[in-house]
Design a protein around this motif. Structure first.
Motif, PDB file in Angstrom:
ATOM      1  N   GLY A 146      35.123  38.238  31.737  1.00 12.01           N
ATOM      2  CA  GLY A 146      36.291  38.197  32.403  1.00 12.01           C
ATOM      3  C   GLY A 146      36.881  37.290  33.985  1.00 12.01           C
ATOM      4  O   GLY A 146      37.614  37.850  34.304  1.00 12.01           O
ATOM      5  N   LYS A 147      35.808  36.883  34.357  1.00 12.34           N
ATOM      6  CA  LYS A 147      36.117  36.112  36.022  1.00 12.34           C
ATOM      7  C   LYS A 147      36.691  34.936  35.658  1.00 12.34           C
ATOM      8  O   LYS A 147      36.523  34.257  34.751  1.00 12.34           O
ATOM      9  N   LEU A 148      37.538  34.385  37.024  1.00 10.76           N
ATOM     10  CA  LEU A 148      38.379  33.881  37.183  1.00 10.76           C
ATOM     11  C   LEU A 148      37.643  32.648  38.231  1.00 10.76           C
ATOM     12  O   LEU A 148      36.798  32.945  38.838  1.00 10.76           O
ATOM     13  N   LEU A 158      32.844  28.221  30.680  1.00 18.68           N
ATOM     14  CA  LEU A 158      34.064  28.728  30.742  1.00 18.68           C
ATOM     15  C   LEU A 158      34.689  27.646  30.299  1.00 18.68           C
ATOM     16  O   LEU A 158      34.761  26.682  29.576  1.00 18.68           O
ATOM     17  N   ILE A 159      35.825  28.057  30.116  1.00 18.75           N
ATOM     18  CA  ILE A 159      36.933  27.692  28.636  1.00 18.75           C
ATOM     19  C   ILE A 159      38.043  27.893  30.114  1.00 18.75           C
ATOM     20  O   ILE A 159      38.406  28.392  30.903  1.00 18.75           O
ATOM     21  N   SER A 179      42.056  42.112  40.270  1.00 17.36           N
ATOM     22  CA  SER A 179      40.362  42.103  40.579  1.00 17.36           C
ATOM     23  C   SER A 179      40.165  43.028  41.358  1.00 17.36           C
ATOM     24  O   SER A 179      39.114  43.853  41.855  1.00 17.36           O
ATOM     25  N   LEU A 180      40.286  41.932  42.428  1.00 14.70           N
ATOM     26  CA  LEU A 180      39.489  42.678  43.500  1.00 14.70           C
ATOM     27  C   LEU A 180      40.483  44.202  44.195  1.00 14.70           C
ATOM     28  O   LEU A 180      39.874  44.951  44.531  1.00 14.70           O
ATOM     29  N   ARG A 240      42.357  25.933  36.647  1.00 13.20           N
ATOM     30  CA  ARG A 240      41.740  27.382  36.264  1.00 13.20           C
ATOM     31  C   ARG A 240      40.966  27.443  34.915  1.00 13.20           C
ATOM     32  O   ARG A 240      40.725  26.866  34.087  1.00 13.20           O
ATOM     33  N   ARG A 241      39.721  28.022  35.621  1.00 17.34           N
ATOM     34  CA  ARG A 241      39.042  28.120  34.187  1.00 17.34           C
ATOM     35  C   ARG A 241      38.903  29.688  34.074  1.00 17.34           C
ATOM     36  O   ARG A 241      38.172  30.621  35.435  1.00 17.34           O
TER      37      ARG A 241
END
Ligand code: AP5
Length: 208
Positions: free
Chosen positions: A129-131, A152-153, A18-19, A122-123
């Protein structure tokens, strides 16, 4: 630049992709994200793969290869792309060699003991789409996405039993790709155990 991001679950492939997609202005194509979108949208593909993803097993090669081949025809890949999580078997890599010209396969290395910590914390925010990570990269407000405010899930396959299966599957089916791409002279090794900033700097230096 056509890139493959290789590495075990939780190595940080999605975070780096993503970066890197913004830095290089190329699309981030994650087979895991494509399958999860199909599951959310309840498509025929989604119904076919739902239980496979939840268990941490691999979707059959023919299904995955066809999906990637179709995605690469979408017309946004002229400047290149990042394939995150594909290929994952020797069969997928051999097929990919027939329809794509890969420049580098980036291999994200991380000690096994760090993986479970990264994955259980992790969420994800489905819409943006952000982690996030509850310790390493927490949102500003607990449990809520900074960008969209959505809850967040936790991914279904980030439960410990599925994580352990994903690690076994990685060792058996995906790790052989390291030798495959080394033999082709395309392998770039990255130490993914460092901070996000340090891993990204390393990535940019390695691809310069
Ligand atoms: P997929 O979604 O590809 O999952 P994966 O490969 O297991 O990878 P992950 O998304 O779990 O981890 P990641 O390396 O991207 O780490 P992340 O950046 O999120 O695949 C899911 C499933 O789909 C598969 O099990 C399979 O069923 C199916 N599938 C997909 N592709 C397939 C294929 N080709 N063939 C067949 N089936 C396929 O980081 C993890 C956490 O760590 C995050 O919380 C993050 O914030 C944190 N973090 C990241 N980097 C750092 C850092 N440097 N320091 C501290 N924390 C960090």
């Amino acid at each position: 630049m056509n890139l493959i991001f290789l590495g075990p679950p939780g190595a940080g492939k999605g975070t780096m992709a993503s970066l890197a997609k913004d830095f290089y202005n190329i699309p981030h194509i994650s087979t895991g994200d494509l399958f999860r979108a199909a599951i959310s949208n309840e498509t025929a593909l989604g119904k076919q793969v739902k239980a496979i993803l939840a268990a941490g097993d691999l979707v059959p090669d023919e299904v995955t290869i066809a999906m990637v081949q179709e995605r690469l025809l979408e017309g946004d890949t002229d400047r290149g792309y990042i394939l995150d999580g594909f290929p994952r078997t020797i069969g997928q890599a051999e097929s990919l060699d027939k329809f794509a010209d890969i420049d580098h396969a980036v291999n994200f290395n991380i000690p096994r003991e760090m993986i479970v910590k990264r994955l259980t914390g992790r969420r994800v925010a489905k819409r943006s789409g952000k982690l996030y990570h509850i310790i390493y990269n927490p949102p500003k407000v607990e449990g809520v996405c900074d960008v969209t405010g959505e809850p967040l899930i936790q991914r279904e396959d980030d439960k410990e039993e599925a994580i352990l299966n994903r690690l076994d599957v990685y060792d058996e089916q995906t790790a052989p790709l390291i030798a495959y791409y080394r033999k082709q002279g395309k392998l770039v090794d990255i130490d993914s155990s460092l901070s996000t900033d340090e891993v990204f700097k390393q990535l940019l230096r390695s691809l310069a």
